[in-house]
Design an enzyme around this catalytic site. Structure first.
Site, PDB file in Angstrom:
ATOM      1  NE  ARG A   3      35.710  41.942  44.201  1.00  0.00           N
ATOM      2  CZ  ARG A   3      35.535  40.755  43.646  1.00  0.00           C
ATOM      3  NH1 ARG A   3      35.124  39.730  44.390  1.00  0.00           N
ATOM      4  NH2 ARG A   3      35.756  40.575  42.355  1.00  0.00           N
ATOM      5  CG  HIS A   4      34.266  46.604  42.738  1.00  0.00           C
ATOM      6  ND1 HIS A   4      33.561  45.712  41.959  1.00  0.00           N
ATOM      7  CD2 HIS A   4      35.571  46.278  42.581  1.00  0.00           C
ATOM      8  CE1 HIS A   4      34.389  44.890  41.355  1.00  0.00           C
ATOM      9  NE2 HIS A   4      35.628  45.204  41.719  1.00  0.00           N
ATOM     10  N   GLY A  55      40.852  43.995  35.955  1.00  0.00           N
ATOM     11  CA  GLY A  55      42.049  44.781  36.221  1.00  0.00           C
ATOM     12  C   GLY A  55      41.784  46.272  36.193  1.00  0.00           C
ATOM     13  NE  ARG A  76      36.453  46.876  38.918  1.00  0.00           N
ATOM     14  CZ  ARG A  76      37.465  47.161  38.113  1.00  0.00           C
ATOM     15  NH1 ARG A  76      37.299  48.053  37.139  1.00  0.00           N
ATOM     16  NH2 ARG A  76      38.645  46.575  38.270  1.00  0.00           N
ATOM     17  CD  GLU A 103      41.563  43.809  41.337  1.00  0.00           C
ATOM     18  OE1 GLU A 103      42.559  43.801  42.093  1.00  0.00           O
ATOM     19  OE2 GLU A 103      40.530  43.144  41.557  1.00  0.00           O
ATOM     20  NE  ARG A 104      47.670  39.960  40.034  1.00  0.00           N
ATOM     21  CZ  ARG A 104      47.702  38.664  40.305  1.00  0.00           C
ATOM     22  NH1 ARG A 104      46.851  38.155  41.185  1.00  0.00           N
ATOM     23  NH2 ARG A 104      48.574  37.881  39.717  1.00  0.00           N
ATOM     24  CG  HIS A 105      47.594  46.507  34.748  1.00  0.00           C
ATOM     25  ND1 HIS A 105      47.593  45.651  33.670  1.00  0.00           N
ATOM     26  CD2 HIS A 105      47.371  47.752  34.239  1.00  0.00           C
ATOM     27  CE1 HIS A 105      47.389  46.342  32.565  1.00  0.00           C
ATOM     28  NE2 HIS A 105      47.249  47.621  32.874  1.00  0.00           N
ATOM     29  CG  ASN A 159      43.763  40.610  43.364  1.00  0.00           C
ATOM     30  OD1 ASN A 159      44.133  39.596  43.940  1.00  0.00           O
ATOM     31  ND2 ASN A 159      43.112  40.572  42.212  1.00  0.00           N
TER      32      ASN A 159
END
Length: 219
Positions: A8-9, A22, A58, A85-87, A157
């Site tokens: 993950r970032h 998001g 990111r 990412e999830r919106h 996510n």
């Protein structure tokens, strides 16, 4: 056998401000950049053949910093929106605590953590899984099948959705999964197509330990 490493970032400005991010493109904080460099130093001994990331800055900057710290800046990088990412729809940019106060903590928890909870105008985790897993099997798995070590820099996510698939998690289990900033999650891809999660770093399975340097006695 090949290694899949997902990260993950690092911390972004909106993570620091506790806002829903998001698809909003926000930069890393200095702490986030340091987290990415530390991750690169941790996995430096894994020789990556290819790396994947999203279309969001990111995640891209995190990947670049990881590869630089790992002394592998020339690894080919593939960017795709499928790993975004999830919106979060109408929640993007809103403070999470204020949103919980407005809509109710349980409602917001369902939107954030459950498989099928969908915020207004946004995606559920199930929606995110459909796009990210399709891309995973179409683009990433073939690289692993070719024996290549793969690095993925993505989002909480997105990685949660892939973990749900690879670890065969139930909807109840996936609600409890937390993906930390820049903590590598690694899976071995086996010859039979299965995945097994391994601890990082596992440099011994990638590169044999080097023999100790011999001292040369002075004559």
């Amino acid at each position: 056998m090949a290694l899949l490493v997902m990260v993950r970032h690092g911390q972004s400005i909106w993570n620091l401000e506790n806002r829903f991010t998001g698809w909003t493109d926000v930069p890393l904080t200095e702490k986030g950049r340091a987290e990415a460099r530390a991750c690169g130093e941790l996995i430096y001994c894994v020789p990556f053949a290819v790396a994947f990331t999203s279309k969001l800055t990111r995640a891209q900057d995190t990947l670049r910093l990881i590869l630089e710290a790992a002394d592998q800046p020339d690894v080919p990088v593939i960017e795709d929106q499928a790993l975004n990412e999830r919106h979060y729809g109408e929640l993007q940019g809103l403070n999470k605590a204020e949103t919980a106060a407005k809509y109710g903590e349980e409602t917001v928890r369902q939107w954030r953590r459950s498989l099928e909870g969908r915020p207004p105008g946004g995606e559920s985790l199930k929606d995110t899984a459909l796009r990210s897993l399709r891309y995973f099997y179409e683009k990433i798995v073939p690289e692993l099948e070719a024996g290549k070590n793969v690095l993925v820099s993505a989002h909480g996510n997105t990685i949660r959705a892939i973990l749900m698939e690879l670890d065969h998690l139930s909807p109840e289990q996936v609600e409890k999964v937390e993906i930390e900033y820049c903590v590598p999650v690694a899976f071995e891809h086996q010859a039979d197509g299965t995945f097994s999660q391994v601890l990082m770093p596992r440099c011994d399975i990638i590169r044999p330990p080097q023999p100790p340097a011999r001292s040369i006695a002075r004559l």
